[in-house]
Design a protein around this motif. Sequence first.
Motif, short mmCIF file in Angstrom:
data_model
loop_
_atom_site.label_atom_id
_atom_site.label_comp_id
_atom_site.label_asym_id
_atom_site.label_seq_id
_atom_site.Cartn_x
_atom_site.Cartn_y
_atom_site.Cartn_z
N SER A 32 0.85 -1.19 0.00
CA SER A 32 0.00 0.00 0.00
C SER A 32 0.88 1.24 0.00
O SER A 32 1.82 1.34 0.80
N GLU A 60 -3.12 0.38 -3.65
CA GLU A 60 -2.83 -0.93 -3.08
C GLU A 60 -2.59 -1.93 -4.20
O GLU A 60 -3.48 -2.20 -5.01
N HIS A 62 -1.72 -5.71 -4.68
CA HIS A 62 -1.68 -7.01 -4.01
C HIS A 62 -0.91 -8.02 -4.86
O HIS A 62 -0.91 -7.93 -6.08
N ASN A 66 -4.59 -8.02 -7.66
CA ASN A 66 -5.73 -7.15 -7.39
C ASN A 66 -5.21 -5.75 -7.08
O ASN A 66 -4.16 -5.58 -6.46
N ARG A 68 -6.47 -1.94 -5.54
CA ARG A 68 -7.46 -1.15 -4.82
C ARG A 68 -6.97 0.29 -4.82
O ARG A 68 -5.77 0.54 -4.71
N SER A 70 -8.19 4.20 -3.24
CA SER A 70 -9.13 4.97 -2.43
C SER A 70 -8.52 6.34 -2.14
O SER A 70 -7.32 6.55 -2.32
N ASP A 86 -10.94 1.33 -9.22
CA ASP A 86 -11.00 0.53 -8.00
C ASP A 86 -11.47 -0.90 -8.33
O ASP A 86 -12.30 -1.11 -9.20
N ASN A 87 -10.91 -1.85 -7.60
CA ASN A 87 -11.23 -3.27 -7.76
C ASN A 87 -10.92 -3.79 -9.16
O ASN A 87 -11.66 -4.60 -9.72
N THR A 88 -9.84 -3.32 -9.74
CA THR A 88 -9.37 -3.83 -11.02
C THR A 88 -8.12 -4.67 -10.76
O THR A 88 -7.83 -5.02 -9.62
N LYS A 89 -7.41 -4.99 -11.80
CA LYS A 89 -6.17 -5.77 -11.70
C LYS A 89 -5.00 -4.88 -12.13
O LYS A 89 -5.19 -3.83 -12.73
#
Length: 139
Positions: A32, A60, A62, A66, A68, A70, A86-89
């Motif tokens: 992060s 973020e 991962h 993944n 993230r 925000s 957001d919530n993509t790869k």
Amino acid sequence: MAVNNALVLISLLIFSNNVLGQNVSKNDIVGSWKVKRIVQKPENPDFLPILDGFSKATFEFHESQNFRFSTTSESKLFTEVIGMVDNTKWKYEPTKQLIKIGAEEDGFSIMGIYVSKEEGYLQFHIDESGLKFEMTQKK
């Protein structure tokens, strides 16, 4: 003589590339990240909501690929940016030092972030934006 000058020039280029800009690996990116300092920004005042949103954002990355994203910014315009990414790869192209955000279907084309390591800190340059940030890793 020209060959010697060419060898000296090539040696200097390799040396300066290693000293000034260090290659970043995928393992360096996982985690992060928050903006520590704005290094470069556009002068256009219309860009202020975007600048505010990115400067208060958390990226973020991962290990599972993944992504993230925000922000604590309350900009309505920036809410649209968050909805897109957001919530993509994510995937990393080490030869270009480029993080690509998106999905396989769109060729990871939603956002590009060029990454570099300067003076021990990662820097994120948001592709085609004029924005460059010095990042700090969240613990």
